[in-house]
Motif scaffolding. Structure first.
Motif, PDB file in Angstrom:
ATOM      1  N   PRO A 122      -0.186   4.548   1.579  1.00  0.00           N
ATOM      2  CA  PRO A 122      -1.198   5.352   2.275  1.00  0.00           C
ATOM      3  C   PRO A 122      -1.062   6.853   1.996  1.00  0.00           C
ATOM      4  N   GLN A 177      -4.672  12.116  10.284  1.00  0.00           N
ATOM      5  CA  GLN A 177      -4.973  10.713  10.001  1.00  0.00           C
ATOM      6  C   GLN A 177      -3.787   9.822  10.321  1.00  0.00           C
ATOM      7  N   GLU A 221       0.832  -1.212   0.000  1.00  0.00           N
ATOM      8  CA  GLU A 221       0.000   0.000   0.000  1.00  0.00           C
ATOM      9  C   GLU A 221       0.860   1.254   0.000  1.00  0.00           C
ATOM     10  N   LEU A 245      -2.371  10.211   3.636  1.00  0.00           N
ATOM     11  CA  LEU A 245      -2.976  10.635   4.893  1.00  0.00           C
ATOM     12  C   LEU A 245      -3.219  12.138   4.936  1.00  0.00           C
ATOM     13  N   TYR A 265       0.082  -0.836  10.233  1.00  0.00           N
ATOM     14  CA  TYR A 265       0.307  -2.101   9.530  1.00  0.00           C
ATOM     15  C   TYR A 265       1.284  -2.951  10.326  1.00  0.00           C
ATOM     16  N   PHE A 310      -2.217   5.534   9.949  1.00  0.00           N
ATOM     17  CA  PHE A 310      -2.245   4.262   9.230  1.00  0.00           C
ATOM     18  C   PHE A 310      -1.416   3.285  10.036  1.00  0.00           C
TER      19      PHE A 310
END
Length: 132
Positions: free
Chosen positions: A79, A85, A77, A81, A89, A87
């Motif tokens: 991301p 925000q 991925e 943002l 993983y 993320f």
């Protein structure tokens, strides 16, 4: 991917936190294979949206053997943002000793066209009872 990137600005800030877990079921100590999961939480703490383009890790075992891993995105991925925000993983790394460390950086592109890096501070990989 690292290069002549401009100095980070407060508008271009990402924070990175990492938690690690020893994966005994994936490890083979008799074969000098110690596997660790690491969960990364990254957050855009700047004021400009940005997209993660790539990563650079340096993984070092207890013997000082270092391996550099450079690649696109994270877990398949890239991301993007918005400010505020986050993320999260999880991935894994295998080293030849019960104790080691990792560090690195993420390469990002802000929506205003300015590339920047987010450093990933040094963190330990340690089999339980591997550190005293």
């Amino acid at each position: 991917m690292s290069g002549n990137l401009p100095k980070r600005r407060k508008s271009h800030e990402w924070t990175v936190e990492v938690e690690t877990v020893y994966l005994g079921s994936e490890s083979q100590p008799e074969a000098n294979r110690y596997t660790f999961a690491y969960t990364v939480t990254m957050q855009n703490t700047g004021t400009v949206p940005a997209k993660l383009l790539g990563r650079r890790w340096v993984i070092t075992d207890g013997n000082g053997k270092a391996v550099e891993v450079v690649g696109e995105g994270v877990v398949g991925e890239h991301p993007h943002l918005m400010p505020g925000q986050a993320f999260k993983y999880t991935s894994a790394a295998t080293i030849e000793t019960p104790v080691g460390c990792m560090q690195g950086s993420y390469q990002l592109m802000a929506d205003d066209g300015i590339p920047f890096e987010a450093p990933i501070s040094l963190f330990s990989l340690a089999q339980p009872r591997g550190l005293h």
